[in-house]
Design an enzyme around this catalytic site. Structure first.
Site, PDB file in Angstrom:
ATOM      1  N   ASP A  62      -6.075   5.515  -6.105  1.00 43.87           N
ATOM      2  CA  ASP A  62      -6.036   5.515  -4.632  1.00 43.87           C
ATOM      3  C   ASP A  62      -7.241   6.291  -4.116  1.00 43.87           C
ATOM      4  OD1 ASP A  62      -5.455   5.582  -1.975  1.00 43.87           O
ATOM      5  OD2 ASP A  62      -3.553   6.634  -2.158  1.00 43.87           O
ATOM      6  N   PHE A  63      -8.433   5.677  -4.228  1.00 45.80           N
ATOM      7  CA  PHE A  63      -9.645   6.369  -3.803  1.00 45.80           C
ATOM      8  C   PHE A  63     -10.050   5.951  -2.384  1.00 45.80           C
ATOM      9  CE2 PHE A  63     -10.920   6.895  -8.547  1.00 45.80           C
ATOM     10  CZ  PHE A  63     -10.003   7.923  -8.658  1.00 45.80           C
ATOM     11  N   LYS A  64      -9.276   5.085  -1.766  1.00 50.04           N
ATOM     12  CA  LYS A  64      -9.565   4.647  -0.389  1.00 50.04           C
ATOM     13  C   LYS A  64     -11.071   4.481  -0.178  1.00 50.04           C
ATOM     14  CE  LYS A  64      -5.302   6.415   1.588  1.00 50.04           C
ATOM     15  NZ  LYS A  64      -4.813   7.251   0.473  1.00 50.04           N
ATOM     16  N   ALA A  66     -14.576   3.568   0.843  1.00 47.89           N
ATOM     17  CA  ALA A  66     -14.985   3.179   2.205  1.00 47.89           C
ATOM     18  C   ALA A  66     -16.474   3.385   2.385  1.00 47.89           C
ATOM     19  CB  ALA A  66     -14.211   4.011   3.229  1.00 47.89           C
ATOM     20  N   ASP A  67     -17.279   2.592   1.683  1.00 50.56           N
ATOM     21  CA  ASP A  67     -18.727   2.808   1.772  1.00 50.56           C
ATOM     22  C   ASP A  67     -19.446   1.462   1.872  1.00 50.56           C
ATOM     23  OD1 ASP A  67     -21.266   4.191   1.533  1.00 50.56           O
ATOM     24  OD2 ASP A  67     -20.153   5.794   0.551  1.00 50.56           O
ATOM     25  N   GLY A 172       4.962   6.182   2.245  1.00 46.65           N
ATOM     26  CA  GLY A 172       5.605   6.816   3.404  1.00 46.65           C
ATOM     27  C   GLY A 172       7.096   6.981   3.218  1.00 46.65           C
ATOM     28  N   GLN A 176       7.700  11.453   4.165  1.00 41.84           N
ATOM     29  CA  GLN A 176       7.159  11.029   5.471  1.00 41.84           C
ATOM     30  C   GLN A 176       8.225  10.358   6.339  1.00 41.84           C
ATOM     31  OE1 GLN A 176       3.187   9.112   5.451  1.00 41.84           O
ATOM     32  NE2 GLN A 176       3.098   9.616   3.269  1.00 41.84           N
ATOM     33  N   GLY A 194       5.809   9.912  -3.475  1.00 44.08           N
ATOM     34  CA  GLY A 194       5.170  11.070  -4.084  1.00 44.08           C
ATOM     35  C   GLY A 194       6.060  12.290  -4.092  1.00 44.08           C
TER      36      GLY A 194
HETATM   37  O1  3DU Z   1       4.087  11.227   1.216  1.00 44.49           O
HETATM   38  P1  3DU Z   1       4.201  11.179  -0.273  1.00 44.49           P
HETATM   39  O2  3DU Z   1       4.220  12.529  -0.936  1.00 44.49           O
HETATM   40  O3  3DU Z   1       5.334  10.282  -0.731  1.00 44.49           O
HETATM   41  O4  3DU Z   1       2.833  10.519  -0.854  1.00 44.49           O
HETATM   42  C1  3DU Z   1       2.330   9.305  -0.395  1.00 44.49           C
HETATM   43  C2  3DU Z   1       1.076   8.934  -1.149  1.00 44.49           C
HETATM   44  O5  3DU Z   1       0.567   7.711  -0.658  1.00 44.49           O
HETATM   45  C3  3DU Z   1      -0.061   9.926  -1.047  1.00 44.49           C
HETATM   46  O6  3DU Z   1      -0.824   9.850  -2.241  1.00 44.49           O
HETATM   47  C4  3DU Z   1      -0.881   9.412   0.113  1.00 44.49           C
HETATM   48  O7  3DU Z   1      -2.220   9.787   0.040  1.00 44.49           O
HETATM   49  C5  3DU Z   1      -0.738   7.905  -0.064  1.00 44.49           C
HETATM   50  N1  3DU Z   1      -0.830   7.113   1.155  1.00 44.49           N
HETATM   51  C6  3DU Z   1      -0.026   7.336   2.226  1.00 44.49           C
HETATM   52  O8  3DU Z   1       0.826   8.223   2.189  1.00 44.49           O
HETATM   53  C7  3DU Z   1      -0.146   6.519   3.360  1.00 44.49           C
HETATM   54  C8  3DU Z   1      -1.025   5.523   3.412  1.00 44.49           C
HETATM   55  O9  3DU Z   1      -1.096   4.746   4.472  1.00 44.49           O
HETATM   56  C9  3DU Z   1      -1.816   5.297   2.298  1.00 44.49           C
HETATM   57  C10 3DU Z   1      -1.690   6.106   1.187  1.00 44.49           C
END
Ligand code: 3DU
Length: 216
Positions: A62-64, A66-67, A172, A176, A194
């Site tokens: 998950d390096f998102k 963006a370049d 999420g 979240q 997570g």
């Molecule tokens: O909130 P949690 O601890 O369940 O982690 C969620 C993971 O997913 C975390 O690595 C975060 O960077 C990633 N993530 C989002 O939470 C939301 C997004 O839109 C994209 C990635």
């Protein structure tokens, strides 16, 4: 590898201790569909942690990304050389940048997932108004799937309609506020969890609990 839904659970391994990360990976690897690594872990342990985790599960980076296209290509190449099965990139940088990721992924037989609407409140500022365009862009660039918010199942329903056959990975859940079952019912193929797992007293029991919710 191609990510296929079995348990439908992906763990976000955002711990920053190598021993803890590998211990969780060893315990949970067989139960989840993939382990997602992000900067918190990789910045501490280095990219080599991907190969170590791969012993236990598929790995999504998950390096998102963006370049510009060239830099995206270089990032993807190094990430796939390190053993990642899939990489997550941002779509707002434009189709050429996403396509650069997909081209490298195709060479390695790996996958690209594109962020559309994020799960946090700030996603409403800029991303949400463009989420459908980002879904279309991901499709046109040849991505395997997209990332869309478990915190807004009503949005997942609309994004699912727009996404066609592309896979939806939905973060999420838990910390979240999102609900795993509702996200799947709204159209997600996988949920990403997570903190609610790795911070639990018994991460294995917490993961099994999510898997049972997803089976219903
Ligand atoms: O909130 P949690 O601890 O369940 O982690 C969620 C993971 O997913 C975390 O690595 C975060 O960077 C990633 N993530 C989002 O939470 C939301 C997004 O839109 C994209 C990635």
């Amino acid at each position: 590898m191609t990510l296929t839904p079995k348990s439908r659970l992906i763990i976000a391994l955002d711990v920053t201790d190598r021993t803890e990360a590998l211990s969780i990976a060893e315990k949970l690897g067989g139960a989840v569909d993939a382990i997602k690594v992000n900067y918190p872990l990789v910045l501490v342990c280095g990219l080599g942690i991907i190969k170590d985790i791969k012993k236990y599960a598929n790995v999504i980076a998950d390096f998102k990304v963006a370049d510009i296209p060239n830099t995206n290509s270089l990032i993807c190449r190094e990430t796939f050389e390190a053993g990642a099965d899939a990489i997550i990139c941002q779509g707002f940088v434009g189709k050429d940048s996403v396509k650069a990721c997909v081209d490298v992924a195709n060479k390695y037989g790996r996958e690209v997932y594109v962020v559309t609407e994020m799960s946090h409140p700030g996603a409403l500022d800029f991303l949400q108004p463009h989420a459908f365009e980002l879904v279309d862009l991901a499709f046109r660039a040849g991505a395997s799937g997209i990332i869309a918010p478990a915190t807004r199942p009503e949005r997942l329903v609309d994004i699912r309609c727009r996404a066609g056959d592309m896979k939806i990975l939905s973060p999420g859940v838990g910390a979240q506020g999102g609900d795993a079952r509702k996200a799947i019912d709204a159209g997600a193929d996988f949920v990403i969890v997570g903190r609610s797992i790795y911070n639990a007293e018994d991460p294995y029991a917490a993961a099994v609990n999510f898997i049972e919710q997803l089976r219903r």
